[in-house]
Design a protein around this motif. Structure first.
Motif, PDB file in Angstrom:
ATOM      1  N   HIS A 111       0.818  -1.218   0.000  1.00 33.96           N
ATOM      2  CA  HIS A 111       0.000   0.000   0.000  1.00 33.96           C
ATOM      3  C   HIS A 111       0.856   1.276   0.000  1.00 33.96           C
ATOM      4  O   HIS A 111       0.568   2.229  -0.739  1.00 33.96           O
ATOM      5  N   HIS A 115       1.186   4.454  -2.762  1.00 31.60           N
ATOM      6  CA  HIS A 115       1.170   5.906  -2.521  1.00 31.60           C
ATOM      7  C   HIS A 115       2.390   6.551  -3.166  1.00 31.60           C
ATOM      8  O   HIS A 115       2.291   7.564  -3.855  1.00 31.60           O
ATOM      9  N   ASP A 301      -6.373   7.180  -0.180  1.00 28.91           N
ATOM     10  CA  ASP A 301      -6.396   5.811  -0.708  1.00 28.91           C
ATOM     11  C   ASP A 301      -7.255   5.683  -1.974  1.00 28.91           C
ATOM     12  O   ASP A 301      -8.367   6.219  -2.034  1.00 28.91           O
TER      13      ASP A 301
HETATM   14 MG   LIG Z   1      -3.127   5.209   2.510  1.00 29.74          MG
END
Ligand SMILES: [Mg+2]
Ligand SMILES: Nc1ncnc2c1ncn2[C@@H]1O[C@H](COP(=O)(O)OP(=O)(O)O)[C@@H](O)[C@H]1O
Length: 336
Positions: A111, A115, A301
């Motif tokens: 994750h 980003h 996100d």
């Molecule tokens: Mg995040």
């Protein structure tokens, strides 16, 4: 090459399709903020159930609106960690089932790497190696990015993450969860230097962070006031935000000095903060360096960052077998 990206690490169900020639085709995001706001934070069980409820309709919608199917999707990238176990498992199960049915590669994505790499989507001139400050609801990390998949962790928070502290202070000020953005807007009406909050580890030469003492100090200050009006709240928000920004700018400046690198990336939800960008830019201009960050809508996100990271890994020949699952505490420096 066309990639379906699936992001379910926390409380956003992000489903996206990215095409190497056409760019972002769709970026479906279902936010669960309203479900969790009444609890002042994420309830993991509810998050997983909500992903499970919404994921298939979001995928169906993304595929039909982009004319995508098993015939033109070349890989499925999903967030395998870090994140909440139940939430991650929903994304992993759906991604692997589809990849099995369509007989195409599945790519596990970290994750935080998602980003970080999302910054490259809108900045062609960004090239390795560079420094990255990753600031989200769960992480505060300083990274040296050598190449795709090759990251060195230079420093991180010993306790709370920046976004988490924004959210907790926002709740104490009566703002809705997640309150990072609304706290920052409130701070615009605040008067500078009305409060002197602690700046943990700011004078240490290392690149570690600590924010829980600052959080406690701000929340105690709020609770110590017998009455609190709008201006008091704005003044507290202003001093709090200024303190956080000063700490982050200080540590980024140290990291640039130590690493001799001139390029800094900021990514993760808190990188949406305009004031943080402004003060980082000031510091970097003095160092004759350059600051990069993702497009505003890709700071928090989303599935695009996962699809795009998946594309870069697949192009490098990296994908997984269907036995690969999730790693809820997956560190960015161990993605390879
Ligand atoms: Mg995040
Ligand atoms: N403008 C802003 N200023 C400060 N914090 C922000 C801003 N916009 C979003 N945030 C914070 O970003 C965090 C969400 O980051 P994100 O990367 O989407 O989530 P996660 O931590 O689940 O990966 C939240 O803590 C939110 O309050």
């Amino acid at each position: 090459m066309r990639i379906l990206g699936i992001e379910t690490s926390c409380d956003e169900t992000g489903i996206a399709v990215y095409d190497s020639k056409l760019g972002i085709l769709i970026n479906n995001i279902h936010s669960q903020a309203n479900t969790h706001s009444k609890y002042g934070g994420i309830v993991p069980e509810l998050a997983a159930r909500n992903h499970n409820k919404n994921i298939i309709s979001l995928i169906k919608d993304a595929l039909s609106k982009t004319n995508s199917s098993k015939n033109n999707i070349h890989g499925i990238a999903y967030t395998a960690g870090p994140g909440l176990v139940g939430s991650l498992l929903v994304g992993a199960s759906v991604a692997k089932s589809l990849a099995y049915a369509w007989n195409i590669p599945v790519i596990t994505i970290n994750h935080m790497e998602g980003h970080l790499l999302s910054t490259m989507l809108s900045n062609n001139e960004l090239s390795f190696p560079f420094l990255a400050l990753l600031v989200s609801g769960k992480h505060t990390q300083l990274i040296k990015a050598n190449n795709i998949g090759d990251y060195i962790l230079l420093g991180e928070s010993l306790d709370d993450a920046v976004g988490e502290v924004f959210d907790k202070v926002a709740v104490a000020l009566g703002l809705k969860y997640p309150g990072g953005l609304s706290l920052s807007i409130l701070a615009n009406d605040g008067i500078s230097n009305r409060y002197n909050f602690p700046k943990p580890l700011i004078n240490k030469p290392n690149l570690m962070f600590s924010f829980s003492g600052l959080k406690t100090s701000v929340i105690n200050t709020i609770h110590s006031l017998s009455s609190i009006n709008y201006q008091d709240k704005a003044n507290i928000a202003k001093s709090f935000e200024d303190t956080i920004i000063e700490i982050l700018v200080n540590k980024c400046s140290k990291a640039m000095h130590i690493s001799k690198l001139k390029t800094l990336v900021i990514a993760g939800g808190v990188s949406a903060n305009f004031k943080l960008r402004f003060y980082l830019k000031n510091m970097i201009n003095k160092r004759k360096g350059i600051l990069f960050y993702p497009k505003q809508e890709l700071c928090t996100d989303n599935g695009i960052m996962i699809a795009y990271a998946g594309l870069l890994h697949l192009k490098n020949g990296k994908y997984n077998n269907l036995k690969t699952s999730i790693k809820s505490d997956w560190k960015i420096d161990s993605v390879n």
